[in-house]
Design a protein around this motif. Structure first.
Motif, mmCIF file in Angstrom:
data_model
loop_
_atom_site.group_PDB
_atom_site.id
_atom_site.type_symbol
_atom_site.label_atom_id
_atom_site.label_comp_id
_atom_site.label_asym_id
_atom_site.label_seq_id
_atom_site.Cartn_x
_atom_site.Cartn_y
_atom_site.Cartn_z
ATOM 1 N N UNK A 307 4.413 13.984 0.450
ATOM 2 C CA UNK A 307 4.709 13.183 1.449
ATOM 3 C C UNK A 307 3.870 12.508 1.960
ATOM 4 N N UNK A 308 4.570 10.834 1.837
ATOM 5 C CA UNK A 308 3.927 9.053 2.300
ATOM 6 C C UNK A 308 4.126 9.417 4.219
ATOM 7 N N UNK A 309 5.479 9.574 3.870
ATOM 8 C CA UNK A 309 5.141 9.942 5.322
ATOM 9 C C UNK A 309 5.775 10.708 5.691
ATOM 10 N N UNK A 310 4.527 12.085 6.886
ATOM 11 C CA UNK A 310 5.455 13.724 7.147
ATOM 12 C C UNK A 310 5.809 13.050 9.035
ATOM 13 N N UNK A 311 7.438 13.094 8.998
ATOM 14 C CA UNK A 311 7.297 14.275 10.574
ATOM 15 C C UNK A 311 6.661 11.957 11.443
ATOM 16 N N UNK A 312 7.196 11.298 10.174
ATOM 17 C CA UNK A 312 6.512 9.834 11.411
ATOM 18 C C UNK A 312 5.060 9.342 10.894
ATOM 19 N N UNK A 313 4.537 10.375 11.082
ATOM 20 C CA UNK A 313 2.414 9.897 10.626
ATOM 21 C C UNK A 313 2.603 9.614 8.975
ATOM 22 N N UNK A 314 1.740 8.438 8.673
ATOM 23 C CA UNK A 314 1.227 8.293 7.557
ATOM 24 C C UNK A 314 0.383 9.374 6.308
ATOM 25 N N UNK A 315 0.256 9.449 5.330
ATOM 26 C CA UNK A 315 -0.528 10.612 5.451
ATOM 27 C C UNK A 315 -1.412 9.725 4.225
ATOM 28 N N UNK A 316 -1.127 9.113 3.593
ATOM 29 C CA UNK A 316 -2.020 8.607 2.606
ATOM 30 C C UNK A 316 -0.976 7.810 1.516
ATOM 31 N N UNK A 317 -1.963 7.186 0.732
ATOM 32 C CA UNK A 317 -2.723 5.934 -0.504
ATOM 33 C C UNK A 317 -1.167 6.677 -1.476
ATOM 34 N N UNK A 318 -0.680 4.777 -2.405
ATOM 35 C CA UNK A 318 -0.220 5.073 -3.084
ATOM 36 C C UNK A 318 -1.845 5.033 -4.158
ATOM 37 N N UNK A 319 -1.835 5.697 -5.205
ATOM 38 C CA UNK A 319 -2.816 5.023 -5.513
ATOM 39 C C UNK A 319 -3.266 5.845 -7.296
ATOM 40 N N UNK A 320 -3.098 4.969 -7.925
ATOM 41 C CA UNK A 320 -3.966 5.216 -9.322
ATOM 42 C C UNK A 320 -5.414 5.115 -9.346
ATOM 43 N N UNK A 321 -5.987 5.410 -10.332
ATOM 44 C CA UNK A 321 -7.612 6.181 -10.854
ATOM 45 C C UNK A 321 -8.444 5.185 -10.190
ATOM 46 N N UNK A 322 -8.439 3.791 -11.122
ATOM 47 C CA UNK A 322 -9.278 2.315 -10.626
ATOM 48 C C UNK A 322 -9.235 2.723 -8.424
ATOM 49 N N UNK A 330 -8.608 10.845 -4.247
ATOM 50 C CA UNK A 330 -7.912 10.864 -6.068
ATOM 51 C C UNK A 330 -7.016 10.430 -6.083
ATOM 52 N N UNK A 331 -6.337 10.325 -7.053
ATOM 53 C CA UNK A 331 -5.297 9.265 -7.678
ATOM 54 C C UNK A 331 -4.242 10.339 -7.210
ATOM 55 N N UNK A 332 -3.226 9.455 -6.987
ATOM 56 C CA UNK A 332 -2.032 10.532 -6.208
ATOM 57 C C UNK A 332 -0.608 10.777 -7.530
ATOM 58 N N UNK A 333 -1.163 10.213 -9.227
ATOM 59 C CA UNK A 333 -1.318 10.245 -10.057
ATOM 60 C C UNK A 333 0.707 9.487 -10.074
ATOM 61 N N UNK A 334 0.110 8.303 -9.433
ATOM 62 C CA UNK A 334 0.833 7.450 -9.026
ATOM 63 C C UNK A 334 0.868 5.663 -10.446
ATOM 64 N N UNK A 335 0.054 6.213 -11.201
ATOM 65 C CA UNK A 335 -0.177 4.871 -12.356
ATOM 66 C C UNK A 335 1.087 4.537 -13.198
ATOM 67 N N UNK A 336 1.441 3.260 -12.831
ATOM 68 C CA UNK A 336 2.183 2.528 -13.434
ATOM 69 C C UNK A 336 1.728 1.147 -14.928
ATOM 70 N N UNK A 337 2.290 1.336 -15.863
ATOM 71 C CA UNK A 337 1.785 0.003 -16.483
ATOM 72 C C UNK A 337 2.555 0.172 -18.027
ATOM 73 N N UNK A 338 2.772 -1.664 -18.364
ATOM 74 C CA UNK A 338 3.347 -2.173 -19.258
ATOM 75 C C UNK A 338 2.380 -2.039 -20.777
ATOM 76 N N UNK A 339 2.545 -2.608 -21.785
ATOM 77 C CA UNK A 339 1.344 -2.944 -23.280
ATOM 78 C C UNK A 339 1.102 -3.477 -22.757
ATOM 79 N N UNK A 340 0.817 -5.079 -22.262
ATOM 80 C CA UNK A 340 0.668 -6.513 -21.392
ATOM 81 C C UNK A 340 -0.559 -5.771 -20.750
ATOM 82 N N UNK A 341 -0.755 -4.532 -20.243
ATOM 83 C CA UNK A 341 -1.984 -4.984 -18.527
ATOM 84 C C UNK A 341 -1.872 -3.690 -18.306
ATOM 85 N N UNK A 342 -2.663 -3.565 -17.742
ATOM 86 C CA UNK A 342 -3.470 -2.021 -16.947
ATOM 87 C C UNK A 342 -2.753 -1.199 -16.554
ATOM 88 N N UNK A 343 -3.644 -0.172 -15.515
ATOM 89 C CA UNK A 343 -2.444 0.662 -14.790
ATOM 90 C C UNK A 343 -2.215 0.235 -13.514
#
Length: 448
Positions: A307-322, A330-343
């Motif tokens: 839940x990014x927002x639960x019952x109206x309340x912001x519960x956390x950020x969207x995170x990669x490791x760095x 902790x990372x929320x396991x939301x890292x994305x990347x292409x071949x040309x750059x870091x996550x």
């Protein structure tokens, strides 16, 4: 997953090790895409592309560098690794970068449950052309449509494999199939255009091409004889086609990269109400046949429902490791990347709580105001959330749509706007962002 891509990623890691990297990750992507455009019932353009792209990220101490290429020969891999290591040695140190610890890595996943790849054969170009032609013909059959600007159909198939020196290795395949149409109503200075389209993972889920063409035509006709609305404070209904952009501003402000830079209007909002109390935003990367689904992120961590927002309340950020390390989280396991750059942090599938009223009921209740069906340009202050966008759509008087409107601006502040949204119940469940039409009862409208 293609054994070739797995081997290719492992060869990149081996080359990085030999070049002197302390750690590395590698990405290999193989893709095919086909697109067909039809005009006046005849083939106007046909394109096909195939290729393999590779990317390598290396670490030398707390320094990193990325290189990419589309050449998979051994000598190219060696050169890539050597250049990446040389670049990393000149890069600034960053105490927050680095691969995941082995204990953080996903151990298993169920690709079959996600249904990311249609097992049906690639459609023939003739089949794509028929779909595009059918959409065009359906639009032209609607009285008042003068021409079709474009009618297109396309197909894509992609295989991705990620491997890292911490022991992670995994990949998956995706397909996508789409049809679109842009119709024009009227002639000369009175011309108005609008579009419709559909994109799915499975061909069998795709809407009929004739429905897409007819819908594009009806939308174009509805835009005719537009007027500027009055200036003042009015209720504004963000149509379901564009309402996800409003929620997207909240998701962007909750992105850990923006927060870590200190450039987010939600910087002090963690644990606070950012939506009405009965609304939540749920991220679910495990929805079958949805484009934002994936079994693991670009750093090998298991994706998770949250839940990014639960019952109206912001519960956390969207995170990669760095960015998680920068913020002490902790990372929320939301890292994305292409071949040309870091996550970097990215959102998977999200759904906003739907309301208990239909779009028509909200229109009836809004009295006099604006239904926004398209927007252009934007002036959004990332630090304050001040919001101003050009808009066009439909005018409502006494709960009834009366005419089209254009050349107006809607303005407000996102923190205030989002806490007052009233959702309809018309969200399309197959989309990656399931967001219904959203009514905001008082917004500044600048027109004539």
């Amino acid at each position: 997953m293609s054994k070739t891509l797995d081997d290719l990623a492992q060869r990149l890691l081996k080359a990085a090790q030999l070049a002197g990297a302390d750690a590395a990750d590698a990405m290999a992507v193989q893709g095919t895409s086909v697109s067909i455009d039809v005009r006046a019932g005849k083939l106007e353009n046909a394109e096909r592309s195939e290729g393999t792209d590779i990317g390598l990220r290396v670490f030398v101490g707390q320094r990193q560098a990325n290189v990419s290429a589309s050449d998979t020969r051994d000598e190219t891999l060696t050169t890539m690794a050597e250049r990446a290591v040389a670049m990393a040695k000149e890069a600034p140190e960053d105490p927050h970068i680095g691969l995941a610890d082995p204990g953080q890595l996903v151990k298993s996943w169920d690709l079959d449950a996600l249904e990311l790849c249609d097992p049906a054969p690639e459609p023939a170009p003739e089949a794509l052309q028929r779909d595009a032609a059918e959409a065009e013909a359906a639009a032209l059959s609607v009285a008042g449509i003068s021409q079709v600007q474009s009618a297109s159909a396309g197909y894509g198939a992609t295989q991705v494999h990620l491997a890292a020196s911490n022991g992670f290795s995994g990949g998956y395949a995706r397909t996508d199939r789409g049809t679109s149409c842009v119709a024009i109503a009227g002639t000369g200075a009175e011309m108005e255009r609008d579009y419709d389209g559909d994109g799915r993972i499975f061909q069998s889920d795709l809407r009929a091409a004739r429905d897409i063409g007819r819908s594009a035509a009806e939308r174009a006709l509805a835009r005719q004889n537009a007027k500027q609305p009055p200036t003042g404070t009015f209720p504004v209904l963000f149509d379901e086609r564009i309402s996800s952009s409003l929620i997207g501003h909240l998701l962007g402000a909750a992105n850990g990269a923006s927060v870590a830079r200190g450039s987010s209007w939600l910087l002090d909002a963690l644990g606070q109400e950012v939506l009405p109390k009965h609304l939540s935003i749920i991220e679910d990367p495990y929805r079958a046949r949805v484009s934002g689904s994936r079994p693991f992120d670009a750093e090998g961590l298991a994706t998770q429902k949250r839940a990014i927002v639960q019952d109206g309340v912001l519960t956390g950020w969207t995170l990669d490791l760095a960015n998680g390390r920068k913020l002490g989280m902790d990372s929320t396991a939301n890292a994305a990347r292409g071949v040309g750059g870091p996550p970097s942090p990215s959102i998977w599938n999200i759904a906003l709580t739907q309301g208990d009223q239909s779009r028509a009921a909200l229109i009836k209740d809004m009295g006099t105001g604006l239904i926004v069906t398209s927007m252009m340009g934007s002036t959004i202050n990332p630090n304050t959330g001040d919001y101003s966008r050009g808009a066009s759509g439909l005018w409502v008087e006494n709960g009834e749509i009366t005419h089209a409107v254009n050349e107006c601006t809607i303005a407000g502040n996102l923190r205030d706007m989002l806490r007052r949204i009233i959702p309809a119940n018309d969200a399309r469940a197959h989309l990656s962002r399931v967001v219904p039409s959203l009514l905001i009862e008082d917004m500044i409208l600048a027109g004539s």
